[in-house]
Scaffold this motif. Structure first.
Motif, PDB file in Angstrom:
ATOM      1  N   UNK A   1      27.963  21.942  56.397  1.00 14.72           N
ATOM      2  CA  UNK A   1      29.223  22.086  55.662  1.00 14.72           C
ATOM      3  C   UNK A   1      28.998  22.763  54.318  1.00 14.72           C
ATOM      4  N   UNK A   2      27.909  22.422  53.644  1.00 16.24           N
ATOM      5  CA  UNK A   2      27.603  23.035  52.349  1.00 16.24           C
ATOM      6  C   UNK A   2      27.394  24.531  52.499  1.00 16.24           C
ATOM      7  N   UNK A   3      26.626  24.921  53.506  1.00 15.80           N
ATOM      8  CA  UNK A   3      26.360  26.344  53.711  1.00 15.80           C
ATOM      9  C   UNK A   3      27.629  27.064  54.142  1.00 15.80           C
ATOM     10  N   UNK A   4      28.407  26.436  55.009  1.00 14.87           N
ATOM     11  CA  UNK A   4      29.666  27.039  55.439  1.00 14.87           C
ATOM     12  C   UNK A   4      30.591  27.248  54.243  1.00 14.87           C
ATOM     13  N   UNK A   5      30.552  26.330  53.279  1.00 11.28           N
ATOM     14  CA  UNK A   5      31.364  26.461  52.079  1.00 11.28           C
ATOM     15  C   UNK A   5      30.915  27.599  51.177  1.00 11.28           C
ATOM     16  N   UNK A   6      29.619  27.900  51.210  1.00  8.95           N
ATOM     17  CA  UNK A   6      29.096  28.991  50.404  1.00  8.95           C
ATOM     18  C   UNK A   6      29.363  30.343  51.049  1.00  8.95           C
ATOM     19  N   UNK A   7      29.419  30.349  52.371  1.00 11.43           N
ATOM     20  CA  UNK A   7      29.599  31.578  53.128  1.00 11.43           C
ATOM     21  C   UNK A   7      30.746  31.373  54.116  1.00 11.43           C
ATOM     22  N   UNK A   8      31.977  31.319  53.615  1.00 12.79           N
ATOM     23  CA  UNK A   8      33.108  30.958  54.474  1.00 12.79           C
ATOM     24  C   UNK A   8      33.351  31.890  55.652  1.00 12.79           C
ATOM     25  N   UNK A   9      32.857  33.100  55.610  1.00 16.54           N
ATOM     26  CA  UNK A   9      33.075  34.026  56.717  1.00 16.54           C
ATOM     27  C   UNK A   9      32.193  33.680  57.921  1.00 16.54           C
ATOM     28  N   UNK A  10      31.122  32.930  57.687  1.00 14.34           N
ATOM     29  CA  UNK A  10      30.214  32.568  58.773  1.00 14.34           C
ATOM     30  C   UNK A  10      30.834  31.474  59.631  1.00 14.34           C
ATOM     31  N   UNK A  11      30.582  31.543  60.923  1.00 14.82           N
ATOM     32  CA  UNK A  11      31.049  30.499  61.810  1.00 14.82           C
ATOM     33  C   UNK A  11      30.009  29.389  61.833  1.00 14.82           C
ATOM     34  N   UNK A  12      30.461  28.139  61.916  1.00 11.92           N
ATOM     35  CA  UNK A  12      29.543  27.004  61.881  1.00 11.92           C
ATOM     36  C   UNK A  12      28.512  27.104  62.988  1.00 11.92           C
ATOM     37  N   UNK A  13      28.898  27.556  64.165  1.00  8.97           N
ATOM     38  CA  UNK A  13      27.946  27.683  65.269  1.00  8.97           C
ATOM     39  C   UNK A  13      26.808  28.635  64.905  1.00  8.97           C
ATOM     40  N   UNK A  14      27.106  29.648  64.130  1.00 12.41           N
ATOM     41  CA  UNK A  14      26.085  30.606  63.728  1.00 12.41           C
ATOM     42  C   UNK A  14      25.124  30.033  62.696  1.00 12.41           C
ATOM     43  N   UNK A  15      25.485  28.915  62.081  1.00 15.05           N
ATOM     44  CA  UNK A  15      24.650  28.329  61.044  1.00 15.05           C
ATOM     45  C   UNK A  15      23.599  27.373  61.592  1.00 15.05           C
ATOM     46  N   UNK A  16      23.676  27.010  62.856  1.00 20.12           N
ATOM     47  CA  UNK A  16      22.762  26.007  63.387  1.00 20.12           C
ATOM     48  C   UNK A  16      21.298  26.432  63.276  1.00 20.12           C
ATOM     49  N   UNK A  17      21.022  27.710  63.513  1.00 22.97           N
ATOM     50  CA  UNK A  17      19.647  28.193  63.391  1.00 22.97           C
ATOM     51  C   UNK A  17      19.157  28.158  61.953  1.00 22.97           C
ATOM     52  N   UNK A  18      20.033  28.513  61.035  1.00 25.05           N
ATOM     53  CA  UNK A  18      19.674  28.492  59.616  1.00 25.05           C
ATOM     54  C   UNK A  18      19.414  27.056  59.163  1.00 25.05           C
ATOM     55  N   UNK A  19      20.321  26.171  59.516  1.00 24.94           N
ATOM     56  CA  UNK A  19      20.173  24.771  59.113  1.00 24.94           C
ATOM     57  C   UNK A  19      18.928  24.166  59.755  1.00 24.94           C
ATOM     58  N   UNK A  20      18.676  24.495  61.015  1.00 22.18           N
ATOM     59  CA  UNK A  20      17.461  24.011  61.679  1.00 22.18           C
ATOM     60  C   UNK A  20      16.204  24.474  60.966  1.00 22.18           C
ATOM     61  N   UNK A  21      16.202  25.723  60.548  1.00 23.93           N
ATOM     62  CA  UNK A  21      15.044  26.261  59.825  1.00 23.93           C
ATOM     63  C   UNK A  21      14.876  25.579  58.467  1.00 23.93           C
ATOM     64  N   UNK A  22      15.993  25.321  57.790  1.00 24.50           N
ATOM     65  CA  UNK A  22      15.916  24.621  56.499  1.00 24.50           C
ATOM     66  C   UNK A  22      15.327  23.224  56.668  1.00 24.50           C
ATOM     67  N   UNK A  23      15.787  22.509  57.679  1.00 24.57           N
ATOM     68  CA  UNK A  23      15.257  21.165  57.913  1.00 24.57           C
ATOM     69  C   UNK A  23      13.787  21.219  58.323  1.00 24.57           C
ATOM     70  N   UNK A  24      13.414  22.204  59.144  1.00 21.82           N
ATOM     71  CA  UNK A  24      12.017  22.333  59.556  1.00 21.82           C
ATOM     72  C   UNK A  24      11.114  22.556  58.350  1.00 21.82           C
ATOM     73  N   UNK A  25      11.637  23.266  57.361  1.00 19.99           N
ATOM     74  CA  UNK A  25      10.850  23.568  56.167  1.00 19.99           C
ATOM     75  C   UNK A  25      10.888  22.446  55.135  1.00 19.99           C
ATOM     76  N   UNK A  26      12.070  21.895  54.872  1.00 16.37           N
ATOM     77  CA  UNK A  26      12.238  20.999  53.727  1.00 16.37           C
ATOM     78  C   UNK A  26      12.284  19.511  54.065  1.00 16.37           C
ATOM     79  N   UNK A  27      12.502  19.136  55.311  1.00 14.12           N
ATOM     80  CA  UNK A  27      12.489  17.720  55.715  1.00 14.12           C
ATOM     81  C   UNK A  27      11.041  17.321  55.958  1.00 14.12           C
ATOM     82  N   UNK A  28      10.323  17.108  54.861  1.00 16.68           N
ATOM     83  CA  UNK A  28       8.873  16.930  54.944  1.00 16.68           C
ATOM     84  C   UNK A  28       8.447  15.649  55.632  1.00 16.68           C
ATOM     85  N   UNK A  29       9.307  14.627  55.638  1.00 17.02           N
ATOM     86  CA  UNK A  29       8.925  13.400  56.343  1.00 17.02           C
ATOM     87  C   UNK A  29       9.437  13.377  57.786  1.00 17.02           C
ATOM     88  N   UNK A  30      10.183  14.418  58.178  1.00 19.88           N
ATOM     89  CA  UNK A  30      10.625  14.573  59.542  1.00 19.88           C
ATOM     90  C   UNK A  30      11.613  13.536  60.039  1.00 19.88           C
TER      91      UNK A  30
END
Length: 79
Positions: free
Chosen positions: A27-56
């Motif tokens: 939702x935060x990313x969708x709010x920053x880039x309103x033209x993007x569809x939420x479905x298109x953000x799943x890969x980006x969000x997945x990559x962010x979690x893979x990188x920054x969710x250090x405790x998994x």
């Protein structure tokens, strides 16, 4: 955590539990880039979690959020 990042984290932590879920980050990313569809953000969000969710655990804590925010100018970082 700096006050700047604390305020941004609190803004996106919509349920106030001290952790950011995949849905909250999406939702935060969708709010920053309103033209993007939420479905298109799943890969980006997945990559962010893979990188920054250090405790998994599937959530971003405030400590895990700071490096993410610091690297994204849209979140108030310097990158």
């Amino acid at each position: 955590m700096s006050e700047k990042f604390e305020a941004v984290f609190a803004q996106y932590d919509t349920d106030g539990d001290g952790q950011l879920t995949v849905d909250e980050v999406t939702a935060a990313i969708a709010g920053m880039f309103p033209a993007a569809e939420v479905a298109d953000l799943s890969g980006i969000v997945g990559a962010l979690f893979a990188t920054y969710d250090t405790d998994g655990n599937g959530y971003l804590s405030a400590d895990e959020f700071v490096p993410l925010a610091a690297n994204l100018p849209e979140l108030g970082g310097d990158a």
